[in-house]
Design a protein around this motif. Structure first.
Motif, PDB file in Angstrom:
ATOM      1  N   GLN A   1      10.256 -16.640 -16.412  1.00 56.07           N
ATOM      2  CA  GLN A   1      10.500 -17.389 -17.490  1.00 56.07           C
ATOM      3  C   GLN A   1       9.424 -18.346 -17.246  1.00 56.07           C
ATOM      4  O   GLN A   1       9.436 -19.488 -16.507  1.00 56.07           O
ATOM      5  CB  GLN A   1      11.715 -18.158 -17.928  1.00 56.07           C
ATOM      6  N   PRO A   2       8.281 -18.533 -18.268  1.00 58.92           N
ATOM      7  CA  PRO A   2       7.324 -19.598 -18.388  1.00 58.92           C
ATOM      8  C   PRO A   2       8.088 -21.000 -18.557  1.00 58.92           C
ATOM      9  O   PRO A   2       9.158 -20.952 -19.265  1.00 58.92           O
ATOM     10  CB  PRO A   2       6.609 -19.279 -19.370  1.00 58.92           C
TER      11      PRO A   2
ATOM     12  N   GLU B   1       4.124 -20.439 -26.024  1.00 55.18           N
ATOM     13  CA  GLU B   1       2.737 -21.148 -26.421  1.00 55.18           C
ATOM     14  C   GLU B   1       3.251 -22.302 -27.463  1.00 55.18           C
ATOM     15  O   GLU B   1       3.668 -22.136 -28.496  1.00 55.18           O
ATOM     16  CB  GLU B   1       1.862 -19.920 -27.182  1.00 55.18           C
ATOM     17  N   PRO B   2       2.640 -23.566 -26.910  1.00 57.45           N
ATOM     18  CA  PRO B   2       2.932 -24.595 -27.437  1.00 57.45           C
ATOM     19  C   PRO B   2       2.337 -24.593 -28.860  1.00 57.45           C
ATOM     20  O   PRO B   2       0.976 -24.080 -28.768  1.00 57.45           O
ATOM     21  CB  PRO B   2       2.455 -25.733 -26.570  1.00 57.45           C
TER      22      PRO B   2
ATOM     23  N   ARG C   1      -3.257 -28.637 -24.233  1.00 64.34           N
ATOM     24  CA  ARG C   1      -3.007 -27.222 -24.758  1.00 64.34           C
ATOM     25  C   ARG C   1      -3.566 -26.374 -23.914  1.00 64.34           C
ATOM     26  O   ARG C   1      -3.633 -25.342 -23.584  1.00 64.34           O
ATOM     27  CB  ARG C   1      -3.453 -27.273 -26.206  1.00 64.34           C
ATOM     28  N   ALA C   2      -5.050 -26.869 -23.469  1.00 64.11           N
ATOM     29  CA  ALA C   2      -5.946 -26.021 -22.465  1.00 64.11           C
ATOM     30  C   ALA C   2      -5.171 -25.728 -21.248  1.00 64.11           C
ATOM     31  O   ALA C   2      -4.904 -24.801 -20.770  1.00 64.11           O
ATOM     32  CB  ALA C   2      -7.283 -26.609 -22.364  1.00 64.11           C
TER      33      ALA C   2
ATOM     34  N   LEU D   1      -1.926 -21.961 -17.746  1.00 65.51           N
ATOM     35  CA  LEU D   1      -0.671 -21.506 -16.914  1.00 65.51           C
ATOM     36  C   LEU D   1      -0.293 -20.137 -17.498  1.00 65.51           C
ATOM     37  O   LEU D   1       0.019 -19.376 -16.597  1.00 65.51           O
ATOM     38  CB  LEU D   1      -0.009 -22.912 -16.815  1.00 65.51           C
ATOM     39  N   LEU D   2      -0.186 -19.975 -18.617  1.00 65.52           N
ATOM     40  CA  LEU D   2       0.679 -18.774 -19.215  1.00 65.52           C
ATOM     41  C   LEU D   2      -0.425 -17.847 -19.185  1.00 65.52           C
ATOM     42  O   LEU D   2       0.280 -16.769 -18.897  1.00 65.52           O
ATOM     43  CB  LEU D   2       0.879 -19.318 -20.772  1.00 65.52           C
ATOM     44  N   TRP D   3      -1.341 -17.862 -19.535  1.00 66.04           N
ATOM     45  CA  TRP D   3      -2.235 -16.491 -19.696  1.00 66.04           C
ATOM     46  C   TRP D   3      -3.281 -16.294 -18.561  1.00 66.04           C
ATOM     47  O   TRP D   3      -3.943 -15.026 -18.470  1.00 66.04           O
ATOM     48  CB  TRP D   3      -3.265 -16.696 -21.089  1.00 66.04           C
TER      49      TRP D   3
END
Length: 250
Positions: free
Chosen positions: A159-160, A210-211, A221-222, A227-229
């Motif tokens: 879970q992110p 995704e915030p 945001r970057a 981290l997510l993608w």
């Protein structure tokens, strides 16, 4: 959600986002969710429930006794635009039953009501729900299994982070391994096409993790998106079997 048999509704004892305009009742639902889940896992009380975001729709359903909330559930209907036909994935959000009310069938009734709402939404859009996914806690996998969900096997699923720092993008909660539970439209299915699972997880993560751009600085945001993608999602994709199908636990 999908593949389940709906039980009779108790309309006089059920509220949904379709029927309730009473802020006090929605606040009571949110309070019950907060009793079980950390604040970092929930949207802010004043914005609960988020109803429409980028084509997705959130449903909140609660079981009542008078004004007392016995159980509550949230789920998300998310179109899968990457598939060749108009289909959707259902993301199981949060489900909780008040202490002293467990074991009385409230959660099963909420699942049945959520299924009705999901299929009504799909019919209105001309779409077809093909997969429901839940990030289960280890202690709740038995509940989901009793309700037609099976654990997705042989994948690296985490879970992110639920929230990140608005100025720096630093995660405020760590990525956490979670059992990923799935229910398919075909109860006899023993596997999920890897491409479908990859697209479904991508859609869920965009919706859940995704915030929003307006809440973070560009640098934050970057960092969060990287981290997510560029880290977590590629690791999940790399864990998918090469055979093209992801097995489900018996």
């Amino acid at each position: 959600m999908i593949g389940a048999v709906a039980e009779p509704r108790a309309e006089d004892a059920m509220i949904t986002t379709e029927r309730v305009g009473d802020r006090a009742r929605l606040d009571a639902v949110h309070a019950l969710l907060r009793s079980e889940f950390a604040a970092s896992e929930l949207e802010a009380q004043e914005s609960f429930p988020v109803r429409e975001v980028a084509g997705a729709r959130r449903f909140a359903v609660a079981r009542l006794a008078g004004d007392r909330v016995l159980a509550a559930l949230t789920c998300d209907y998310i179109p899968l635009v990457t598939q060749r036909e108009p289909v959707a994935v259902i993301g199981g959000g949060h489900i909780v039953t008040a202490p002293g009310e467990r074991g009385r069938g409230h959660a099963r009734m909420l699942l049945a009501r959520a299924e009705e709402l999901v299929f009504a939404e799909a019919a209105a859009r001309g779409e077809r729900p093909v997969l429901a996914l839940v990030e289960s806690r280890p202690e709740t996998t038995a509940f989901w299994a009793r309700n037609g969900f099976r654990q997705v096997e042989h994948v690296r699923y985490v879970q992110p982070p639920m929230r990140v720092d608005r100025l720096t993008g630093r995660p405020l909660t760590p990525p956490r391994p979670h059992p990923l539970m799935a229910r398919t439209a075909d109860p006899a299915a023993t596997a999920i096409p890897a491409r479908l699972l990859a697209d479904a997880v991508h859609a869920l993560w965009r919706h859940w993790y995704e915030p929003p751009a307006l809440t973070l600085t560009p640098a934050a945001r970057a960092r969060a998106s990287t981290l997510l993608w560029a880290d977590l999602y590629p690791a999940f994709i790399a864990s998918l079997p090469a055979a093209g199908e992801v097995p489900l636990a018996p």
